[in-house]
Design a protein around this motif. Structure first.
Motif, PDB file in Angstrom:
ATOM      1  N   GLY A  99       0.841  -1.186   0.000  1.00  0.00           N
ATOM      2  CA  GLY A  99       0.000   0.000   0.000  1.00  0.00           C
ATOM      3  C   GLY A  99       0.878   1.237   0.000  1.00  0.00           C
ATOM      4  O   GLY A  99       2.082   1.178  -0.241  1.00  0.00           O
ATOM      5  N   GLU A 100       0.251   2.372   0.250  1.00  0.00           N
ATOM      6  CA  GLU A 100       1.014   3.620   0.259  1.00  0.00           C
ATOM      7  C   GLU A 100       2.011   3.653   1.413  1.00  0.00           C
ATOM      8  O   GLU A 100       3.069   4.260   1.316  1.00  0.00           O
ATOM      9  CB  GLU A 100       0.053   4.803   0.370  1.00  0.00           C
ATOM     10  N   ILE A 101       1.670   2.982   2.505  1.00  0.00           N
ATOM     11  CA  ILE A 101       2.579   2.847   3.637  1.00  0.00           C
ATOM     12  C   ILE A 101       3.063   1.399   3.649  1.00  0.00           C
ATOM     13  O   ILE A 101       2.350   0.506   4.110  1.00  0.00           O
ATOM     14  CB  ILE A 101       1.869   3.168   4.967  1.00  0.00           C
ATOM     15  N   PRO A 102       4.255   1.112   3.120  1.00  0.00           N
ATOM     16  CA  PRO A 102       4.738  -0.274   3.130  1.00  0.00           C
ATOM     17  C   PRO A 102       5.004  -0.735   4.559  1.00  0.00           C
ATOM     18  O   PRO A 102       5.376   0.050   5.430  1.00  0.00           O
ATOM     19  CB  PRO A 102       6.022  -0.225   2.303  1.00  0.00           C
ATOM     20  N   MET A 103       4.803  -2.032   4.779  1.00  0.00           N
ATOM     21  CA  MET A 103       4.901  -2.568   6.124  1.00  0.00           C
ATOM     22  C   MET A 103       5.424  -4.006   6.047  1.00  0.00           C
ATOM     23  O   MET A 103       4.999  -4.755   5.166  1.00  0.00           O
ATOM     24  CB  MET A 103       3.477  -2.525   6.698  1.00  0.00           C
ATOM     25  N   PRO A 104       6.327  -4.400   6.925  1.00  0.00           N
ATOM     26  CA  PRO A 104       6.781  -5.798   6.930  1.00  0.00           C
ATOM     27  C   PRO A 104       5.630  -6.744   7.267  1.00  0.00           C
ATOM     28  O   PRO A 104       4.657  -6.373   7.925  1.00  0.00           O
ATOM     29  CB  PRO A 104       7.841  -5.835   8.027  1.00  0.00           C
ATOM     30  N   ALA A 105       5.757  -7.989   6.828  1.00  0.00           N
ATOM     31  CA  ALA A 105       4.693  -8.970   7.016  1.00  0.00           C
ATOM     32  C   ALA A 105       4.408  -9.226   8.496  1.00  0.00           C
ATOM     33  O   ALA A 105       3.250  -9.328   8.903  1.00  0.00           O
ATOM     34  CB  ALA A 105       5.058 -10.275   6.314  1.00  0.00           C
ATOM     35  N   GLY A 106       5.446  -9.335   9.298  1.00  0.00           N
ATOM     36  CA  GLY A 106       5.249  -9.574  10.731  1.00  0.00           C
ATOM     37  C   GLY A 106       4.488  -8.441  11.401  1.00  0.00           C
ATOM     38  O   GLY A 106       3.592  -8.670  12.221  1.00  0.00           O
ATOM     39  N   THR A 107       4.823  -7.218  11.042  1.00  0.00           N
ATOM     40  CA  THR A 107       4.136  -6.051  11.595  1.00  0.00           C
ATOM     41  C   THR A 107       2.678  -6.046  11.179  1.00  0.00           C
ATOM     42  O   THR A 107       1.785  -5.762  11.979  1.00  0.00           O
ATOM     43  CB  THR A 107       4.827  -4.757  11.121  1.00  0.00           C
ATOM     44  N   ALA A 108       2.419  -6.360   9.916  1.00  0.00           N
ATOM     45  CA  ALA A 108       1.038  -6.365   9.420  1.00  0.00           C
ATOM     46  C   ALA A 108       0.205  -7.439  10.099  1.00  0.00           C
ATOM     47  O   ALA A 108      -0.960  -7.206  10.455  1.00  0.00           O
ATOM     48  CB  ALA A 108       1.030  -6.562   7.910  1.00  0.00           C
ATOM     49  N   LEU A 109       0.775  -8.620  10.299  1.00  0.00           N
ATOM     50  CA  LEU A 109       0.028  -9.692  10.948  1.00  0.00           C
ATOM     51  C   LEU A 109      -0.217  -9.402  12.423  1.00  0.00           C
ATOM     52  O   LEU A 109      -1.275  -9.721  12.965  1.00  0.00           O
ATOM     53  CB  LEU A 109       0.743 -11.028  10.761  1.00  0.00           C
ATOM     54  N   ARG A 110       0.764  -8.774  13.086  1.00  0.00           N
ATOM     55  CA  ARG A 110       0.547  -8.372  14.479  1.00  0.00           C
ATOM     56  C   ARG A 110      -0.514  -7.281  14.558  1.00  0.00           C
ATOM     57  O   ARG A 110      -1.362  -7.292  15.449  1.00  0.00           O
ATOM     58  CB  ARG A 110       1.853  -7.889  15.104  1.00  0.00           C
ATOM     59  N   ALA A 111      -0.481  -6.337  13.629  1.00  0.00           N
ATOM     60  CA  ALA A 111      -1.471  -5.263  13.622  1.00  0.00           C
ATOM     61  C   ALA A 111      -2.872  -5.806  13.312  1.00  0.00           C
ATOM     62  O   ALA A 111      -3.871  -5.252  13.760  1.00  0.00           O
ATOM     63  CB  ALA A 111      -1.089  -4.208  12.594  1.00  0.00           C
ATOM     64  N   LEU A 112      -2.951  -6.888  12.574  1.00  0.00           N
ATOM     65  CA  LEU A 112      -4.237  -7.493  12.257  1.00  0.00           C
ATOM     66  C   LEU A 112      -4.948  -7.984  13.520  1.00  0.00           C
ATOM     67  O   LEU A 112      -6.170  -7.885  13.627  1.00  0.00           O
ATOM     68  CB  LEU A 112      -4.044  -8.656  11.278  1.00  0.00           C
ATOM     69  N   VAL A 113      -4.175  -8.480  14.482  1.00  0.00           N
ATOM     70  CA  VAL A 113      -4.768  -8.944  15.740  1.00  0.00           C
ATOM     71  C   VAL A 113      -4.766  -7.865  16.823  1.00  0.00           C
ATOM     72  O   VAL A 113      -5.143  -8.134  17.964  1.00  0.00           O
ATOM     73  CB  VAL A 113      -4.057 -10.221  16.254  1.00  0.00           C
ATOM     74  N   GLY A 114      -4.336  -6.653  16.477  1.00  0.00           N
ATOM     75  CA  GLY A 114      -4.421  -5.532  17.403  1.00  0.00           C
ATOM     76  C   GLY A 114      -3.176  -5.257  18.205  1.00  0.00           C
ATOM     77  O   GLY A 114      -3.223  -4.476  19.156  1.00  0.00           O
ATOM     78  N   LEU A 115      -2.050  -5.865  17.854  1.00  0.00           N
ATOM     79  CA  LEU A 115      -0.802  -5.630  18.586  1.00  0.00           C
ATOM     80  C   LEU A 115       0.096  -4.708  17.796  1.00  0.00           C
ATOM     81  O   LEU A 115       0.041  -4.658  16.575  1.00  0.00           O
ATOM     82  CB  LEU A 115      -0.092  -6.964  18.839  1.00  0.00           C
ATOM     83  N   GLY A 116       0.951  -3.983  18.486  1.00  0.00           N
ATOM     84  CA  GLY A 116       1.928  -3.141  17.811  1.00  0.00           C
ATOM     85  C   GLY A 116       1.560  -1.671  17.835  1.00  0.00           C
ATOM     86  O   GLY A 116       0.755  -1.210  18.650  1.00  0.00           O
ATOM     87  N   ASP A 117       2.149  -0.928  16.935  1.00  0.00           N
ATOM     88  CA  ASP A 117       1.956   0.516  16.843  1.00  0.00           C
ATOM     89  C   ASP A 117       0.494   0.840  16.518  1.00  0.00           C
ATOM     90  O   ASP A 117      -0.092   0.227  15.626  1.00  0.00           O
ATOM     91  CB  ASP A 117       2.882   1.062  15.757  1.00  0.00           C
ATOM     92  N   PRO A 118      -0.102   1.807  17.211  1.00  0.00           N
ATOM     93  CA  PRO A 118      -1.505   2.150  16.933  1.00  0.00           C
ATOM     94  C   PRO A 118      -1.753   2.611  15.491  1.00  0.00           C
ATOM     95  O   PRO A 118      -2.824   2.368  14.928  1.00  0.00           O
ATOM     96  CB  PRO A 118      -1.811   3.273  17.921  1.00  0.00           C
ATOM     97  N   GLY A 119      -0.771   3.257  14.897  1.00  0.00           N
ATOM     98  CA  GLY A 119      -0.917   3.683  13.501  1.00  0.00           C
ATOM     99  C   GLY A 119      -0.987   2.497  12.547  1.00  0.00           C
ATOM    100  O   GLY A 119      -1.800   2.474  11.614  1.00  0.00           O
TER     101      GLY A 119
END
Length: 110
Positions: free
Chosen positions: A44-64
Motif C-alpha cells: 500500500g502507500e505505507i509499506p509494512m513488513p509482514a510480521g508487523t502487518a500480521l501483528r497489527a491485524l490482531v491488534g498488537l503493535g503501533d496504533p498507527g
C-alpha cells in the motif's frame, strides 16, 4: 508362459486417490490464500513488513499500523476474498445450469 498380472482399480482406491488429490489442492489453495492475504496486508502507500502487518491485524503493535491494517487493508482483503468466492460460485452454477460438458467431472479429472 507366465500369467499377466492385471491391475484392477476398485472404487475404494479411486476414491482414496480423489480424496488425496482434493486434500492436496485444498491445502495448496489455503496456503496460497494466506500468502496473498499477507501480501495484500503489507502493500500500500505505507509499506509494512509482514510480521508487523500480521501483528497489527490482531491488534498488537503501533496504533498507527493497527489503524491502517484493521480499518483499511483487512476489509479490502476480506471483500476481495468474498467477491472471488461469489464469482466462483456463480460460474459453477452457470456451468451446471447450461450443462457445459467442459465442466463435467470426467473431463476435469475429479
Amino acid at each position: 508362459m507366465s500369467a499377466a498380472v492385471v491391475s484392477v482399480r476398485t472404487k475404494s482406491t479411486s476414491r482414496a486417490r480423489v480424496r488425496r488429490r482434493v486434500l492436496v489442492f485444498a491445502t495448496t489453495g489455503l496456503a496460497l490464500l494466506f500468502v496473498l492475504l499477507t501480501v495484500s496486508l503489507t502493500t500500500g502507500e505505507i509499506p509494512m513488513p509482514a510480521g508487523t502487518a500480521l501483528r497489527a491485524l490482531v491488534g498488537l503493535g503501533d496504533p498507527g499500523d493497527v489503524l491502517v491494517v484493521q480499518q483499511f487493508r483487512a476489509p479490502r482483503s476480506v471483500a476481495a476474498i468474498v467477491a472471488g468466492a461469489g464469482l466462483g460460485a456463480a460460474g459453477l452454477v452457470l456451468q451446471r445450469l447450461f450443462r457445459n460438458p467442459l465442466a463435467s467431472p470426467d473431463v476435469m479429472g475429479v
